[in-house]
Every structure is written in C-alpha cells, then in structure tokens.
Enzyme design. Structure first.
Site, short mmCIF file in Angstrom:
data_model
loop_
_atom_site.label_atom_id
_atom_site.label_comp_id
_atom_site.label_asym_id
_atom_site.label_seq_id
_atom_site.Cartn_x
_atom_site.Cartn_y
_atom_site.Cartn_z
N SER A 167 7.09 -2.77 -8.79
CA SER A 167 6.98 -2.49 -7.58
C SER A 167 8.30 -1.92 -6.73
CB SER A 167 6.47 -3.13 -6.44
OG SER A 167 6.91 -4.32 -5.83
N LYS A 168 8.88 -1.12 -5.93
CA LYS A 168 9.97 -0.82 -5.00
C LYS A 168 10.82 -2.09 -5.13
CE LYS A 168 9.24 4.09 -3.93
NZ LYS A 168 7.88 4.67 -3.02
N ARG A 169 10.48 -2.62 -4.91
CA ARG A 169 11.41 -4.06 -4.50
C ARG A 169 11.66 -4.65 -5.85
NH1 ARG A 169 8.47 -9.40 -5.26
NH2 ARG A 169 6.22 -8.54 -5.70
N HIS A 170 11.19 -4.29 -6.98
CA HIS A 170 11.52 -4.43 -8.24
C HIS A 170 12.91 -3.84 -8.87
CE1 HIS A 170 7.90 -6.89 -8.27
NE2 HIS A 170 8.82 -7.54 -8.94
N GLY A 171 12.59 -2.43 -8.05
CA GLY A 171 13.60 -1.41 -9.25
C GLY A 171 13.56 -0.78 -8.60
#
Ligand code: GLU
Length: 475
Positions: free
Chosen positions: A246-250
């Site tokens: 998800s976006k929190r991984h990049g």
C-alpha cells in the site's frame, strides 16, 4: 480454440502496479498462444470513473509495452469495450433471465432488509438475504424493485484455479445476487460475466481480491447457459513487512515508477518475475517472457515488492542500451531537472554516457549529471575533497593541463589522452596524481565519472575554464 483473455480496469484512479502485473500476465499468455488480449473499461461507477483516468491507464499500459488486440481505442468485433456503453445489453440479459424464471423481482425495501439483517445478527447469524421474494413471482407492478438471480441452495461450487488449485464453496453461502438495482443500474458481478461471455473470454486472470466473486459469477454463467471460463487468481503483491502493498510502503502506481526513471523493460521484467521464475534467470526480454512465462507456474502466495531488485534490474537494462537509445530515454529526465540540452552536439551523448554504468534510475542519472549543465558559480564544493586534492602541487599540474588542452584542436578521447600522457611523462607524474584534482576542479566533488568522460561531456571551453579556476583555488 483460440485463447481470449482480458484486462478490465476500472478508471477510478492510477494504474496500480498490481493491475499492471495482471495486465502483463494476460498479455504474455495471449502472445504465447497467438490469442486475443482484450482491454475492457469497467466504468460503471459514474461518480468515480473519469475519462482522464481511462486515458492515463491506456498510456501507462502502452508505456509498459503492452498492445491489446481489442479495446475502446482500437475497436474489435465484440465492442463496445466500455461498460457504460453496454447498459442496454445488460438490461436485456436481465430481462431474459427473468422471463426464463432464473431471476426474480424483489421489492424488499432498504428498511425491511436492514431489519432482516438486524434480526439475524441478534440471533448470532451472519447477515444475508433470506430469499424472501424468491418464489413469489412478483410482476412488474410490485413497486420499486431490484432483480435478483436465483443461486443454487445446495451443493458445491468448484473452481479449478490455474494458480490457487482447487477451491470449493458451499452454495448455501451464496446470496441471491442483485443483478439490476432498484434504480435499474446493473451490478459488477453481473456485468463482468455478461461481458466476458459476450467477448468470448475463455481464461479470466485477475487479482485474488476477486476470488470471492468467482463462485457467484460461475452461477451467472450457468444461468446464461454459457461455458464457464478457466480462472487464474494472481496473489496480491506484498510490502516488505508482508502486508498487502500500500501507499505507506512507497509508490504503488506504475506512473510513479516511470517518473522516478524506471525503464519499461525493467518494469516488465520485474513484474513478470514477481512470484514466477524460470531457473535462475533474472533478466528477461519481452520475447523471452512470451516464450517462458506461464500463469500456471505463478506461485500461489503473495510476492514481496523488492525495490533493490527492481533498481538492480533497471541498472542492468540502462547499461544494455546503445548510446542513442539511452540519450532518448534520459532526455526527458534531464529536461525535468531544468537543464538546457539543446545545441550540445556530441557533448550530450558523452554526458549521458558518463553515467550509464553509474545509475540505478534515470532520475539518478539526471541528478548526477548536474555539474555538466550548471554555471561554474553554481558548483557545490566538497570542502574536504578540495582540501585534500587541490594542493599547490596539483594546482601547477592543473594549470599546465589547462594550457595544453586549450591548444589542442581535436576534442576527442585519443587526442585528450595524448595530451594528458605527454604532460604526465614530462612531469614524471602518474595519472593518480592528476585524476582527483581534475575531478574536483571540474565537478566540485571527489567522486564522479572518469577524467575523459568529464572532459568530453563538458567540452573544451568549460573544461579549460574550470581547470584554471581549480588551479587558482589550489595556490
Ligand atoms: N474492474 C475490476 C477491477 O478493476 C476487475 C474485474 C475483473 O477482472 O474481473 O478490479
């Protein structure tokens, strides 16, 4: 039977890398088998579907190198390929199911259904539609109503998934699915099946986030009297911590990777290798992927996204490009940095070539190339490197080199090498004495490309001027 596969994005946002991988997997199957790769736009959500998203998704897929044989832009025998243009067809199919007694009208109000679910929850049961109108044979005048399809009440539904293997679902768990809502709009599980059937799709490969829909869809195929396609559900892509990427991984959208200077060859290569391998081969051309990739060889559990590996592949692909090719790829990134690239002649391939072996991405290449493009006054100086390498002894060498290079009419590597070698021979010095002072004088930094790469990229005028300025600093 010719293989017919499809990629069916909803134009509600950017093309996600998971979507790109699904598209690629379908594309490779179709190419290997000489089949059709259909692109269908699933724009049934009028609020969230946007034309610009559709256009961007098509551009992103094309950037990756995928070509579809049928689709909204290229047409084809089973169009239209946009669901918003197929509503009459969905309605007609729903009416036909109704006429054949395979679907029925349900006039339960939202309040009534809420109450039903509340009672089920109170009894500790899972909330679900209790088939209250299934056998009433309600007519068109029953007030506001939805159309539901009759699901089997007993037995098992079996999916022989190409990736996941055999999956069994108890039919009693399947709700009688709404196919047309009270407002007359069709639902996702219904339109997907109508389209896949109408478009002759015989292998459905998609993300395993859709696996819960598959048994419902299988029964819609049965209701339509249609042959059920084969299914392949691709596992989700995971972040480094093992949870769904998800976006929190990049970055999660394909466009973000393009913008950071990943080349499409590397992306294609990397996406195909997620959860799939062929011996210990890492680098694959598109032709090799077409030959070797098999959906049935994709692993059944999620594959982790590995940025280091993607960048390593990217670097490998960047190194493989011929000079003119690399220039073309790198130019937009140099321009994005604000560098003026026009009128540089042979300097431009020299500048770009100087970083071909040193760049994991094209953005990194462009950023490293900064000293080639900026005014001398904007150079940033590594003071430690200056103190270490621009000593008086080095200053004398730099100034002599500047004089001789200024007098050299040919600005090509053999001529420049001859000038440097002659100077070093006369002074009894080794290249090691000269290389670092030259690098610091030309770039301000102690690390950078080779001496001749820098001289060729900067050209005569700037090289001579910076060498003299370096000599002045050293005295
Ligand atoms: N439109 C769906 C999505 O974007 C795909 C449906 C399918 O592949 O069956 O998730």
């Amino acid at each position: 039977m010719t293989l017919r596969v499809r990629f069916a994005p909803s134009p509600t946002g950017h093309l996600h890398i998971g979507g790109a991988r699904t598209a690629l997997s379908n594309y490779l199957e179709a190419r290997r088998e000489g089949g059709a790769f259909v692109l269908r736009i699933e724009d049934t959500d009028p609020e969230r579907s946007k034309k610009e998203h559709e256009e961007q998704i098509l551009r992103d897929l094309a950037w990756l190198g995928l070509r579809w044989t049928e689709g909204p832009d290229v047409g084809g025998p089973f169009g239209p390929y946009r669901q918003s243009e197929r509503y009459d067809r969905y309605r007609a199919v729903a009416m036909d199911l109704l006429a054949r007694g395979l679907a029925y009208r349900c006039n339960a109000t939202p309040e009534e259904l809420d109450q039903m679910r509340a009672e089920q929850s109170a009894k500790g049961e899972d909330p679900r539609y209790d088939r209250r109108n299934r056998d009433k044979d309600l007519g068109p005048d029953c007030g506001p109503h939805a159309i539901r399809v009759k699901m089997p009440i007993e037995g098992l539904t079996v999916i022989d998934d190409l990736i996941k293997g055999r999956i069994e679902i108890r039919n009693e768990l399947l709700d009688d699915l709404v196919i047309l809502r009270t407002d007359g709009t069709p639902t996702y599980n219904f339109v997907v099946v109508v389209d896949d059937h109408d478009m002759g799709i015989n292998l459905v490969a998609r993300g395993d986030d859709h696996i819960n829909n598959t048994p419902k869809q299988i029964h819609i195929y049965h209701a339509l009297g249609a042959e059920v396609p084969r299914f392949a559900h691709l596992p989700m892509i995971l972040g480094p911590d093992g949870s769904r990427l998800s976006k929190r991984h990049g970055h999660t959208s394909l466009g973000q990777y393009r913008d950071m200077g990943i080349v499409p060859e590397a992306m294609l290569n990397y996406l195909a290798r997620l959860g799939w391998s062929h011996g210990d081969q890492e680098v694959f051309t598109e032709a090799e992927l077409i030959e070797h990739f098999r959906l049935s060889d994709v692993g059944s559990s999620g594959a982790r996204w590995d940025m280091d590996k993607l960048e390593w592949l990217n670097q490998t692909w960047i190194q493989s490009f011929a000079s003119a090719e690399l220039v073309e790829r790198a130019l937009p990134f140099l321009e994005a940095e604000g560098y003026v690239t026009a009128g540089l002649g042979a300097r431009l391939p020299a500048i770009i070539g100087a970083f071909q072996k040193r760049s994991r991405t094209l953005v990194e290449l462009a950023k490293q190339a900064r000293f080639f493009f900026i005014d001398d006054a904007e150079l940033s100086w590594d003071e430690a490197a200056v103190a270490k390498h621009l000593k008086p002894e080095a200053g004398a060498l730099l100034s002599a080199l500047a004089d001789r290079l200024e007098a050299e009419p040919t600005w090509e590597e053999p001529a420049l090498t001859a000038v440097v070698d002659a100077l070093l021979a006369e002074r009894g010095a080794k290249m090691g004495k000269l290389a670092q002072p030259v690098r610091v004088a030309l770039t301000g930094q102690g690390v950078g490309p080779g001496v001749y790469e820098m001289l060729l990229g900067l050209g005569k005028e700037i090289s001579v001027r910076r060498l003299r300025a370096g000599a002045a600093r050293a005295t």
